[in-house]
Motif scaffolding. Structure first.
Motif, short mmCIF file in Angstrom:
data_model
loop_
_atom_site.label_atom_id
_atom_site.label_comp_id
_atom_site.label_asym_id
_atom_site.label_seq_id
_atom_site.Cartn_x
_atom_site.Cartn_y
_atom_site.Cartn_z
N ARG A 1 -6.55 13.47 -2.51
CA ARG A 1 -5.27 12.89 -2.11
C ARG A 1 -4.27 13.97 -1.69
O ARG A 1 -3.52 13.81 -0.72
N ASN A 2 -4.28 15.07 -2.41
CA ASN A 2 -3.33 16.15 -2.14
C ASN A 2 -3.89 17.23 -1.22
O ASN A 2 -3.22 18.23 -0.96
N ASP A 3 -5.12 17.01 -0.73
CA ASP A 3 -5.79 17.99 0.12
C ASP A 3 -5.73 19.38 -0.52
O ASP A 3 -5.33 20.36 0.11
N PHE A 4 -6.13 19.44 -1.80
CA PHE A 4 -6.03 20.69 -2.53
C PHE A 4 -6.92 21.76 -1.93
O PHE A 4 -8.10 21.53 -1.63
N VAL B 1 -23.44 18.22 -7.18
CA VAL B 1 -22.27 17.93 -6.33
C VAL B 1 -21.06 17.95 -7.24
O VAL B 1 -21.19 17.91 -8.46
N LEU B 2 -19.87 18.00 -6.65
CA LEU B 2 -18.67 17.91 -7.46
C LEU B 2 -18.43 16.47 -7.87
O LEU B 2 -18.80 15.54 -7.16
N GLY B 3 -17.78 16.28 -9.01
CA GLY B 3 -17.43 14.94 -9.45
C GLY B 3 -16.34 14.34 -8.57
O GLY B 3 -15.77 15.01 -7.69
N VAL B 4 -16.07 13.08 -8.79
CA VAL B 4 -15.01 12.38 -8.04
C VAL B 4 -13.66 12.91 -8.52
O VAL B 4 -13.30 12.75 -9.69
N ARG B 5 -12.92 13.52 -7.61
CA ARG B 5 -11.64 14.14 -7.96
C ARG B 5 -10.58 13.65 -6.98
O ARG B 5 -10.23 14.32 -6.00
N TYR B 6 -10.08 12.44 -7.24
CA TYR B 6 -9.16 11.80 -6.31
C TYR B 6 -7.88 12.60 -6.07
O TYR B 6 -7.36 12.64 -4.95
N ASN B 7 -7.37 13.25 -7.12
CA ASN B 7 -6.14 14.01 -6.94
C ASN B 7 -6.33 15.17 -5.96
O ASN B 7 -5.44 15.46 -5.16
N GLU B 8 -7.48 15.83 -6.05
CA GLU B 8 -7.74 16.91 -5.11
C GLU B 8 -7.80 16.37 -3.68
O GLU B 8 -7.25 16.98 -2.75
N GLN C 1 -11.29 24.96 4.87
CA GLN C 1 -12.18 23.93 4.33
C GLN C 1 -11.60 23.39 3.04
O GLN C 1 -10.85 24.07 2.34
N THR C 2 -11.94 22.15 2.72
CA THR C 2 -11.52 21.60 1.44
C THR C 2 -12.38 22.20 0.34
O THR C 2 -13.45 22.76 0.60
N HIS C 3 -11.91 22.08 -0.88
CA HIS C 3 -12.70 22.60 -2.00
C HIS C 3 -14.04 21.87 -2.07
O HIS C 3 -15.08 22.49 -2.30
N ASP C 4 -14.02 20.57 -1.84
CA ASP C 4 -15.24 19.78 -1.92
C ASP C 4 -16.24 20.18 -0.83
O ASP C 4 -17.42 20.40 -1.10
N SER C 5 -15.75 20.29 0.42
CA SER C 5 -16.66 20.64 1.52
C SER C 5 -17.15 22.07 1.39
O SER C 5 -18.30 22.38 1.72
N GLY C 6 -16.29 22.96 0.88
CA GLY C 6 -16.71 24.34 0.69
C GLY C 6 -17.80 24.46 -0.36
O GLY C 6 -18.77 25.20 -0.19
N PHE C 7 -17.66 23.69 -1.45
CA PHE C 7 -18.67 23.72 -2.50
C PHE C 7 -19.99 23.16 -1.98
O PHE C 7 -21.06 23.72 -2.22
N THR C 8 -19.91 22.06 -1.25
CA THR C 8 -21.12 21.43 -0.71
C THR C 8 -21.84 22.37 0.24
O THR C 8 -23.08 22.37 0.32
N ALA C 9 -21.09 23.21 0.94
CA ALA C 9 -21.69 24.10 1.94
C ALA C 9 -22.57 25.18 1.30
O ALA C 9 -23.59 25.56 1.87
N PHE C 10 -22.18 25.69 0.12
CA PHE C 10 -22.96 26.80 -0.44
C PHE C 10 -23.85 26.38 -1.60
O PHE C 10 -24.86 27.02 -1.88
N ASN C 11 -23.52 25.28 -2.29
CA ASN C 11 -24.27 24.88 -3.48
C ASN C 11 -25.51 24.08 -3.11
O ASN C 11 -25.47 23.21 -2.24
#
Length: 285
Positions: A91-94, A82-89, A115-125
């Motif tokens: 918070r800013n909806d990167f 999974v991706l690490g905790v990235r609060y700035n991403e 999709q957010t970067h986090d949700s997109g990564f979770t979807a394929f990884n």
């Protein structure tokens, strides 16, 4: 995001300077485009950075594309179930800016924007990746070398040996996954000792100067990889910026060798290093 020519500019710069390059699964250009950009300048070794994916067909398509383009190895990322905790991403909806796609993992700019970067990564990884399942599968579908990227311990180094991997990259994902993990230069010695010459050992993370490269080689690494410096070079001046970055690293490394009395790379050993002792001043390593 750093320059319109992105990975193709990096590939041309690396080829011109005789440096190998890893192609990210999140490249904004296809494997063929990145590879061709470099080989049109000079012979160059490319490796393919790969994730373990839920969609095995997509993963296999990437492997086949890499083989067809002439990549020599897979760098399988092991530290991102999974991706690490990235609060700035968060918070800013990167999200990757509009107009940029990830063709290797078959994501269009429209899908990325939805999709957010986090949700997109979770979807394929695939967060269930493991040695027993994934290394034999890779061996069954490709003749490319298989390296494990994201090793920080002797135990995982021994597992890489056990499962017949060709090499490891001692890496902490640029410090962006788990807070508190050791710097790669600190984790490197135990991994080199565990490898004991049976498996090749490279390192990345925190390599910013030629003296960093010298230290890593002295501690047993065969090769150093850089990420952020290439991005900074791109942002500065595209291909020319990446070339300049490589020139700076080379010049610093060369001067470090000269100042430590090393006439060739094989002369670089722990004898050139020291550590700060808890019991007093600088001590010989």
């Amino acid at each position: 995001m750093a320059h319109p020519d992105g990975e193709t500019a990096t590939s041309r710069a690396c080829a011109k300077k005789g440096v190998s390059m890893g192609i990210s699964s999140f490249s904004n250009y296809s494997i063929t485009e990145v590879r061709s950009a470099g080989t049109n300048v000079a012979p160059i070794i490319h490796v393919m950075q790969l994730y373990t994916m839920k969609d095995r067909d997509l993963q296999l398509r990437i492997i086949r594309d890499a083989e067809l383009a002439g990549c020599t190895a897979i760098f399988l990322t092991a530290d991102s179930p999974v991706l690490g905790v990235r609060y700035n991403e968060w918070r800013n909806d990167f999200r990757t800016p509009a107009g940029l796609a990830f063709p290797i993992i078959e994501l269009t700019t429209e899908r990325i924007q939805n999709q957010t970067h986090d949700s997109g990564f979770t979807a394929f990884n695939d967060d269930a990746h493991n040695w027993t399942r994934d290394i034999p599968w890779l061996r069954s579908v490709t003749k490319m070398q298989i390296w494990i990227k994201g090793v920080l311990t002797a135990e995982d180094t021994l597992l890489a040996v056990q499962y017949g991997c060709d090499g490891i990259i001692v890496s902490n994902h640029g410090g962006r996954q788990l807070d508190g993990v050791p710097a790669t230069i600190d984790a490197l010695p135990e991994c080199v000792a565990a490898a004991n010459g049976r498996i090749r050992v490279h390192v990345d993370g925190g390599i910013r100067t030629g003296t960093d490269i010298f230290k890593a080689l002295a501690l047993g690494a065969e090769c150093c990889w850089v990420g952020r410096p290439a991005i900074w070079g791109l942002a500065y001046d595209g291909q020319a910026g990446v070339e300049r970055m490589l020139e700076i690293l080379h010049d610093e490394f060369r001067r470090c060798m000269q100042l430590t009395g090393c006439r060739k790379v094989s002369d670089i050993t722990k004898a050139s290093l020291g550590i700060v002792s808890a019991y007093g001043p600088l001590a010989r390593l």
